[in-house]
Design a protein around this motif. Structure first.
Motif, mmCIF file in Angstrom:
data_model
loop_
_atom_site.group_PDB
_atom_site.id
_atom_site.type_symbol
_atom_site.label_atom_id
_atom_site.label_comp_id
_atom_site.label_asym_id
_atom_site.label_seq_id
_atom_site.Cartn_x
_atom_site.Cartn_y
_atom_site.Cartn_z
ATOM 1 N N ASP A 90 -24.298 -32.399 -29.644
ATOM 2 C CA ASP A 90 -22.903 -31.964 -29.517
ATOM 3 C C ASP A 90 -22.438 -31.230 -30.772
ATOM 4 O O ASP A 90 -21.652 -30.276 -30.696
ATOM 5 C CB ASP A 90 -22.003 -33.175 -29.262
ATOM 6 C CG ASP A 90 -22.284 -33.821 -27.903
ATOM 7 O OD1 ASP A 90 -22.841 -33.118 -27.034
ATOM 8 O OD2 ASP A 90 -21.954 -35.021 -27.734
ATOM 9 N N LEU A 91 -22.903 -31.690 -31.949
ATOM 10 C CA LEU A 91 -22.517 -31.030 -33.190
ATOM 11 C C LEU A 91 -23.039 -29.598 -33.238
ATOM 12 O O LEU A 91 -22.327 -28.668 -33.643
ATOM 13 C CB LEU A 91 -23.042 -31.831 -34.385
ATOM 14 C CG LEU A 91 -22.775 -31.248 -35.769
ATOM 15 C CD1 LEU A 91 -21.284 -31.158 -36.053
ATOM 16 C CD2 LEU A 91 -23.465 -32.071 -36.852
ATOM 17 N N ILE A 92 -24.289 -29.401 -32.777
ATOM 18 C CA ILE A 92 -24.861 -28.056 -32.783
ATOM 19 C C ILE A 92 -24.149 -27.164 -31.778
ATOM 20 O O ILE A 92 -23.971 -25.962 -31.988
ATOM 21 C CB ILE A 92 -26.377 -28.133 -32.498
ATOM 22 C CG1 ILE A 92 -27.094 -28.901 -33.619
ATOM 23 C CG2 ILE A 92 -26.971 -26.735 -32.342
ATOM 24 C CD1 ILE A 92 -28.563 -29.128 -33.342
ATOM 25 N N GLY A 93 -23.679 -27.748 -30.702
ATOM 26 C CA GLY A 93 -23.049 -26.958 -29.646
ATOM 27 C C GLY A 93 -21.569 -26.698 -29.842
ATOM 28 O O GLY A 93 -20.941 -26.106 -28.958
ATOM 29 N N LEU A 94 -20.989 -27.146 -30.956
ATOM 30 C CA LEU A 94 -19.560 -26.917 -31.173
ATOM 31 C C LEU A 94 -19.263 -25.439 -31.324
ATOM 32 O O LEU A 94 -19.995 -24.705 -31.989
ATOM 33 C CB LEU A 94 -19.092 -27.681 -32.419
ATOM 34 C CG LEU A 94 -18.926 -29.196 -32.286
ATOM 35 C CD1 LEU A 94 -18.498 -29.806 -33.627
ATOM 36 C CD2 LEU A 94 -17.885 -29.540 -31.221
ATOM 37 N N ARG A 95 -18.169 -24.988 -30.698
ATOM 38 C CA ARG A 95 -17.719 -23.613 -30.790
ATOM 39 C C ARG A 95 -16.235 -23.600 -31.148
ATOM 40 O O ARG A 95 -15.543 -24.618 -31.064
ATOM 41 C CB ARG A 95 -17.937 -22.873 -29.453
ATOM 42 C CG ARG A 95 -19.385 -22.761 -29.029
ATOM 43 C CD ARG A 95 -20.178 -21.872 -29.983
ATOM 44 N NE ARG A 95 -21.566 -21.716 -29.557
ATOM 45 C CZ ARG A 95 -22.560 -22.489 -29.936
ATOM 46 N NH1 ARG A 95 -22.314 -23.507 -30.757
ATOM 47 N NH2 ARG A 95 -23.784 -22.287 -29.502
ATOM 48 N N VAL A 96 -15.759 -22.431 -31.516
ATOM 49 C CA VAL A 96 -14.349 -22.283 -31.871
ATOM 50 C C VAL A 96 -13.493 -22.584 -30.640
ATOM 51 O O VAL A 96 -13.731 -22.041 -29.548
ATOM 52 C CB VAL A 96 -14.067 -20.858 -32.386
ATOM 53 C CG1 VAL A 96 -12.576 -20.690 -32.688
ATOM 54 C CG2 VAL A 96 -14.890 -20.573 -33.631
#
Length: 358
Positions: free
Chosen positions: A293-299
């Protein structure tokens, strides 16, 4: 032949000289008769005039290090000796006494020829000081310490007249590392030193870090380990400390007796630190997420937490919690509002906290 005097002229000159001599003697006698007699001193011991203390000066050994700098070095290494003795006692699990015996100026050749051969001659690099320093440990002290590190008892062993082996050098490295650590602490108020042992030699006469007539400062310590005593010498060439002489002359780093604070001193200290910049950090919330989930975070993504929006946040000043705050906006910018100060609770030594007492 008119320049040669006749017999009559010679006798006339001699008679005039005798008359002048007699008249001068009569005038001296008359002057002596009019002068009052000088009183003779009474019988007894004649008082001796205090003689001025004359200190010999050797032009071969000029004192290039000032007295104030020598006092500063002495004060620094007196504290160093106490700390090094405590650390060495813990390492050897035995009572070790380290005493500063002298801080002298002499030439490098005099220092080298006063040492035993073989000995433990450590060449130390002390950045940003120029050149190298020397730490010499007497073999009569070193071998009993090595024996103690290897599990020997308190019975003193005779010192061997030989260079150190590789295993013994490794053990001596523990002592020199402790020495450098305490020396770094002793010098930290004057200069941040990066100390390291460059190499270890057994014959001091084969090492020449400065010219023979160069002035060095010799700081000597006497170590007592049980019933064994020995010397440890720190040699600092003058060219290494020449550029920092003004720092050694300043007494601001020397420990002084504590005095009660006055209004003037408090105000002066407040004025000095009033403009200091400090770091403020507010912890909004804490949560746990997976690495995916951390890697997939977006603005624009929203991270949910269990933090209640109505609970106050903690404002930390230089890492220390100081205030309770709330978040908001001010003139279009994110802001925090200080609600109250966090009270610090201190428990005096020997007292039991209220929760434990109940």
């Amino acid at each position: 032949m008119g320049d040669i005097l006749s017999q009559e002229e010679v006798e006339s000159l001699l008679s005039e000289a005798k008359v002048a001599q007699v008249s001068s003697a009569e005038e001296s006698a008359a002057a002596a008769s009019t002068t009052p007699p000088i009183a003779k001193p009474a019988a007894g011991p004649v008082p001796m005039r205090p003689r001025e203390k004359i200190t010999p000066y050797d032009f071969k050994r000029p004192e290039r290090v000032g007295k104030e700098q020598m006092r500063a070095l002495q004060t620094m290494h007196e504290g160093f000796g106490r700390n090094f003795g405590a650390g060495l006692s813990a390492m050897l699990r035995s009572i070790v006494e380290v005493k500063l015996t002298s801080v002298d100026q002499l030439t490098y050749s005099e220092f080298v020829f006063s040492l035993e051969n073989p000995t433990c001659f450590n060449l130390i690099t002390a950045k940003p000081l120029e050149g190298q320093l020397i730490l010499d440990i007497n073999p009569s002290l070193l071998f009993p310490i090595i024996d103690r590190l290897l599990g020997g008892g308190n019975t003193p062993t005779p010192a061997a007249r030989r260079p150190l082996t590789e295993i013994e050098l490794r053990l001596v490295g523990r002592i020199t590392d402790l020495f450098l650590t305490e020396m770094r602490r002793a010098w930290e108020n004057v200069l941040e030193l990066e100390l390291s042992v460059d190499r270890v030699e057994s014959n001091p006469q084969l090492v020449q870090i400065v010219p023979p007539n160069e002035v060095v400062v010799l700081i000597s310590f006497e170590l007592t380990v049980g019933s064994v005593r020995g010397m440890m010498n720190l040699c600092i060439p003058f060219n290494s400390i020449e550029r920092i002489g003004n720092k050694l002359s300043a007494n601001s780093w020397v420990a002084i007796s504590k005095r009660p604070a006055t209004r003037e001193s408090i105000q002066r200290l407040s004025d000095q630190i009033g403009g200091a910049v400090v770091e403020l950090i507010v912890d909004l919330a804490d949560t746990n997420i997976s690495t995916a989930d951390l890697i997939g975070l977006r603005v624009g993504d929203i991270v949910t937490t269990e933090k209640d929006i109505h609970k106050p946040l903690v404002l930390r000043v230089e890492g220390q919690p100081k205030f309770h705050t709330s978040i908001g906006a001010f003139k279009g910018r994110k802001a925090i509002r200080v609600l109250d100060e966090i009270e610090e609770h201190h428990v005096a030594i020997g007292e039991v906290p209220t929760s434990e007492a109940e």
